[in-house]
Design a protein around this motif. Structure first.
Motif: not given
Ligand code: BES
Ligand code: ZN
Length: 484
Positions: A115, A148, A182-183, A209, A358, A392, A426, A429, A457
């Protein structure tokens, strides 16, 4: 792991044509790293990385839609210059970038997903350098999105570029699908996959990712948690009130909301929503045993990286078990009332909270948000009104790390790092991964490059060039392994 001063020395050199199989490779940057080895990184790769990072592609804020789209266009141009056929696919939200090489019969087909959208950089005052002006410090590039996911997806793009330059083609039929949402939950990518289901037919998906357990330790993730969002609004009086005139006579919405949120957990950190754990599968013993051998002291690392006075979580589980295999309920935001300077004796008329859960196998997002709504409705005091909106949600994911492609991925990691990979789940998500299975019928290999202290983040997000390089090696190795 914090970058150590004096750890790295950067020099630029023109390689002689005889050393350099590709004339266009030109200027290379030597990264001399005392603790690992010497590697060569092209100056053009670093320039690509900087250009990519300079777009403030913040998907959640409509003020940045233009910038998000400019970033997508930049990717299309980059992929086209490499010799791929690349296009932008509009969606009701941000566009999807889709690129492919010329597909040939008899080859395996790989879809690499990533992404280009990023999280907002706030709070800005905590950044040591502006979030969209990348800087290189001791081998780490600091910018929003560095890890990220721009650094990680770019390493695959550069890996493909190097292979095309060296061999004229890739060993597999390749799709790049790089999305801009994705975010914010990948709300439009499922439709894109369904609409292009035939054209996107592939054998396996590769995603970088996720994380590495430590610097230099190749890591394959075979599981992700899911996520489900819920917003609460508590309303009381029709206007903000003088707390001296009305305090004692009407319920305070902020207090009512705080009391509600306090019912989420019991004193041992378990979630107190009735039925919340009903569908949670117990952790198999082989995983518990394997996780005990993960070669890092996670508790110590988390204490150091976060600065908290002590760790906290659900009683009865280790830290890794809590993050990788247990569900959680987090309050992500809480607001209402007077937030300005000084004091104001007021009873605010509304209070808000944003929550996410989660999720782990076999929990379902809509069931969990329904149970949570029942719980809050039941526990809400009568002096206020409670409105809730489910947001979401994205499912958890679990795949077999020892499948045919799982083994190919493990071999590739071993090849790229000269060390056996660690297998993990992990806590984060990636909602679309379960759609790759549901819509395209394929499994996803999660070959992460994020370091534990990458600050994804958070302010001062960073990505080491060492991992941009490692990602290029992983890309070459994994495509080769899958090609057989
Ligand atoms: N790269 C992350 C996902 C991730 C974070 C995988 C840490 C493994 C370890 C991805 O960009 C992300 O931040 N995903 C969000 C999804 C949400 C906004 C639906 C998340 O996990 O909060
Ligand atoms: Zn993210």
């Amino acid at each position: 792991m914090a970058p150590v001063n004096g750890d790295l020395q950067l020099t630029f050199s023109k390689r002689r044509a005889s050393e350099n199989p590709s004339a266009s490779a030109g200027l290379r940057m030597t990264i001399l790293n005392r603790r690992t080895n010497i590697s060569l990184m092209r100056a053009t790769h670093l320039e690509d990385f900087y250009q990519f990072l300079r777009f403030p592609s913040i998907s959640t804020d409509n003020d940045y839609s233009e910038k998000v789209s400019e970033c997508a266009h930049w990717l299309v141009e980059k992929l086209t210059r490499m010799g791929l056929s690349a296009r932008l696919h509009p969606t009701p939200g941000h566009p999807v970038v889709w690129a492919q090489n010329k597909h040939k019969a008899g080859r395996h087909t790989v879809l690499i997903y990533g992404h280009y959208d990023v999280q907002p950089p706030d709070p800005l005052e905590l950044w040591e350098s502006p979030p969209f002006e990348p800087v290189l410090k001791n081998g780490y590039v600091f910018a929003r999105g560095a890890t990220d996911n721009k650094g990680q997806i770019l390493s695959h793009i550069l890996g493909a570029q190097e292979q095309i330059e060296a061999a004229g083609d890739l060993p597999v039929n390749l799709h790049f699908v790089i999305e801009g949402e994705e975010e914010i939950g990948s709300g439009n990518l499922g439709n894109f996959l369904s609409q292009n289901q035939n054209a996107l037919k592939c054998d396996v998906v590769v995603v970088s990712d996720t994380g590495m357990v430590a610097r230099g330790v190749p890591t394959m993730s075979y599981g992700l948690r899911g996520v489900a969002a819920l917003e609460l609004k508590v309303s009381g009086p029709k206007i903000d009130l003088h707390s001296g005139i009305y305090g004692g006579a009407v319920a305070n919405p902020l207090t009512a909301l705080a009391q509600l949120l306090a019912t989420l957990h019991d004193s041992e950190g378990h979630i107190a929503i009735a039925g919340f754990y009903d569908d949670v599968l117990p952790l198999p013993n082989w995983e518990r045993e394997m996780w005990r051998k993960v070669p890092v002291n996670v508790d110590k690392e988390i204490l150091k990286d976060t600065g908290v006075p002590q760790l906290f979580g659900e009683k009865g589980f280790s830290t890794l078990e809590r993050i990788w295999s247990r569900p959680t309920a987090e309050v992500n935001g809480f607001s209402g009332g007077y937030q300005g300077r000084g004091t104001k004796t007021v009873i605010g008329r509304e209070a808000f909270a944003k929550l996410t859960f989660r999720l782990v196998p076999n929990q379902a997002g809509d069931k969990i948000t329904a149970l949570a709504q029942e719980h809050f409705q039941k526990n809400c005091q009568p002096g206020v009104r409670l409105d809730m909106t489910a947001g979401h949600s994205g499912p958890w994911y679990l795949t077999d790390p020892h499948s045919k492609y799982g083994k190919a991925a493990q071999n590739a990691l071993k090849h790229a790092f000269d060390r056996n990979p660690v297998l993990i789940r992990e806590g984060g998500s990636i909602p679309i991964v379960s759609d790759f299975r549901r819509i395209l019928g394929v499994e996803t290999l999660l070959l992460g490059l994020a370091l534990p202290d990458c600050r994804a983040h958070s302010p001062n997000e960073n990505f080491p060039l060492e991992n941009l390089d490692a990602g290029i090696r992983i890309n070459k190795a994994v495509l080769q392994e899958i090609a057989g």
